[in-house]
Design a protein around this motif. Structure first.
Motif, PDB file in Angstrom:
ATOM      1  N   LEU A   1      31.124  53.460 -17.685  1.00  0.00           N
ATOM      2  CA  LEU A   1      30.205  53.511 -18.822  1.00  0.00           C
ATOM      3  C   LEU A   1      30.946  53.648 -20.150  1.00  0.00           C
TER       4      LEU A   1
ATOM      5  N   ARG B   1      32.349  56.650 -12.413  1.00  0.00           N
ATOM      6  CA  ARG B   1      31.105  56.282 -13.101  1.00  0.00           C
ATOM      7  C   ARG B   1      31.263  56.455 -14.623  1.00  0.00           C
TER       8      ARG B   1
ATOM      9  N   ASN C   1      30.018  61.814 -21.221  1.00  0.00           N
ATOM     10  CA  ASN C   1      29.666  60.563 -21.898  1.00  0.00           C
ATOM     11  C   ASN C   1      30.042  60.609 -23.377  1.00  0.00           C
TER      12      ASN C   1
ATOM     13  N   MET D   1      26.253  64.618 -20.331  1.00  0.00           N
ATOM     14  CA  MET D   1      26.446  64.067 -21.671  1.00  0.00           C
ATOM     15  C   MET D   1      27.751  64.529 -22.301  1.00  0.00           C
TER      16      MET D   1
ATOM     17  N   CYS E   1      27.984  53.206 -22.611  1.00  0.00           N
ATOM     18  CA  CYS E   1      26.930  54.232 -22.609  1.00  0.00           C
ATOM     19  C   CYS E   1      26.260  54.276 -23.978  1.00  0.00           C
ATOM     20  N   ILE E   2      24.921  54.149 -23.982  1.00  0.00           N
ATOM     21  CA  ILE E   2      24.227  54.120 -25.273  1.00  0.00           C
ATOM     22  C   ILE E   2      23.644  55.511 -25.614  1.00  0.00           C
ATOM     23  N   GLU E   3      24.104  56.522 -24.905  1.00  0.00           N
ATOM     24  CA  GLU E   3      23.798  57.921 -25.215  1.00  0.00           C
ATOM     25  C   GLU E   3      22.297  58.238 -25.179  1.00  0.00           C
ATOM     26  N   CYS E   4      21.578  57.606 -24.242  1.00  0.00           N
ATOM     27  CA  CYS E   4      20.144  57.897 -24.153  1.00  0.00           C
ATOM     28  C   CYS E   4      19.878  59.249 -23.502  1.00  0.00           C
ATOM     29  N   GLY E   5      20.894  59.801 -22.843  1.00  0.00           N
ATOM     30  CA  GLY E   5      20.745  61.151 -22.274  1.00  0.00           C
ATOM     31  C   GLY E   5      19.919  61.209 -21.003  1.00  0.00           C
ATOM     32  N   GLU E   6      19.524  60.067 -20.477  1.00  0.00           N
ATOM     33  CA  GLU E   6      18.650  60.066 -19.305  1.00  0.00           C
ATOM     34  C   GLU E   6      19.336  60.631 -18.060  1.00  0.00           C
ATOM     35  N   CYS E   7      20.638  60.365 -17.912  1.00  0.00           N
ATOM     36  CA  CYS E   7      21.346  60.846 -16.722  1.00  0.00           C
ATOM     37  C   CYS E   7      21.298  62.377 -16.656  1.00  0.00           C
TER      38      CYS E   7
ATOM     39  N   CYS F   1      20.074  55.071 -15.248  1.00  0.00           N
ATOM     40  CA  CYS F   1      20.954  54.610 -16.336  1.00  0.00           C
ATOM     41  C   CYS F   1      20.794  53.110 -16.616  1.00  0.00           C
ATOM     42  N   PRO F   2      20.559  52.738 -17.872  1.00  0.00           N
ATOM     43  CA  PRO F   2      20.416  51.310 -18.178  1.00  0.00           C
ATOM     44  C   PRO F   2      21.716  50.524 -18.020  1.00  0.00           C
TER      45      PRO F   2
END
Ligand code: SF4
Ligand code: SF4
Ligand code: SF4
Length: 282
Positions: A221, A217, A245, A242, A225-231, A183-184
């Motif tokens: 966020l 967590r 998020n 997501m 959270c920028i919703e990149c979906g990586e998690c 997560c960024p």
């Protein structure tokens, strides 16, 4: 299109604008993509760009603080740059963003890439990166957007049903913390979950501890959270992170008309105090 990325990347290395370009190369399975940190023109020749390029490469800027770096960013990933600049984690003038427009990426796992869109792409609202210094157009028809069907379904459930749903999900968590590592927005030197003095959450992998881990967590966020979906992509047991998020993102947007990472200027709601908000509470 990939030639355009390679050519720009080589130009940036040659004229000394950057020391490193972060892009994608084909993984050793011959099907999926993996990040490549290129320091030479020969390495740049290995760059690829297609619908298997799933990683949010902007997250690696945290590992290159203060070093001039170019990075290939899809629209969702690009929000990372604004978030990290705003939170004073990276310097904008040390980053060169090679933005790519994006028709979407697919579910790809070791040795196989399907035609199925990643969940993040189904709900994506950006076609062009929020921030870029050079823009490349990725060919391909944009995948159909369906809004937030899973989130809408959750909203129809009673609080008890929702609690049961999340308890079932959190029970499956193996506390590998891959969701945090990717997560960024998770860059604290010591995460609350690893702290022993004071202990915020026990190390035991059991339902109560898992719930605390996930809820804290998610709140850390909220509005970030920028919703990149990586998690969700990296979760080995397939927990639909997501959903959490997006729920928090929707609440923050509804309350404060704010979505993180769209620019680096608008102050995030949890970083400012407005007297009117206090007065509205009275
Ligand atoms: S979420 Fe949007 S920008 Fe990101 S990969 Fe999917 S379609 Fe592209
Ligand atoms: S919580 Fe997930 S979707 Fe949000 S920024 Fe972190 S990795 Fe991306
Ligand atoms: S990646 Fe999945 S299994 Fe690992 S800690 Fe996060 S939610 Fe739990």
């Amino acid at each position: 299109m990939v030639d355009e990325i390679r050519s720009k990347a080589k130009e940036l290395l040659t004229d000394g604008t950057v020391e490193c370009v972060i892009g994608y190369e084909r993984a050793t399975d011959g099907v999926t993509a993996r990040p490549l940190f290129a320091y030479t023109a020969e390495e740049i020749d290995r760059f690829i760009m297609d619908n298997t390029c799933v990683h949010n490469l902007a997250r690696y800027l945290l590992d290159r603080k203060g070093k001039p770096t170019a990075v290939v960013v899809k629209p969702c990933d690009s929000r990372t740059i604004n978030l990290l600049v705003q939170e004073n984690q990276i310097e904008r003038d040390k980053v060169f963003a090679i933005g790519v427009t994006c028709p979407g990426v697919v579910e790809a796992h070791w040795g196989e890439a399907s035609d199925e869109a990643q969940p993040r792409c189904v709900t994506c609202s950006l076609e062009v990166p929020a921030v870029y210094d050079y823009l490349v157009t990725m060919p391909g028809e944009r995948q159909t957007r369906t809004g937030f069907p899973d989130l809408e379904r959750m909203e129809t459930m009673s609080p008890e049903e929702r609690r049961e749903f999340w308890e079932r999900q959190f029970e499956r968590c193996i506390r590998c913390h891959a969701c945090r590592q990717v997560c960024p927005g998770c860059y604290c030197p010591i995460c609350f979950v690893d702290q022993l003095d004071p202990t915020w959450v026990g190390i035991r992998n059991a339902p109560p501890e898992n719930q605390v881990w996930h809820l804290i967590r998610a709140f850390h966020l909220a509005g970030r959270c920028i919703e990149c979906g990586e998690c969700q992509r990296v979760c080995p047991v397939g927990i639909p992170l997501m959903l959490l998020n997006q729920k928090l993102a929707a609440e923050v947007e509804g309350m404060f008309d704010f979505r993180p990472g769209l620019d680096a200027e608008t102050l995030p709601p949890f970083a400012v105090f407005k007297k009117e908000e206090l007065e509205a509470e009275r």
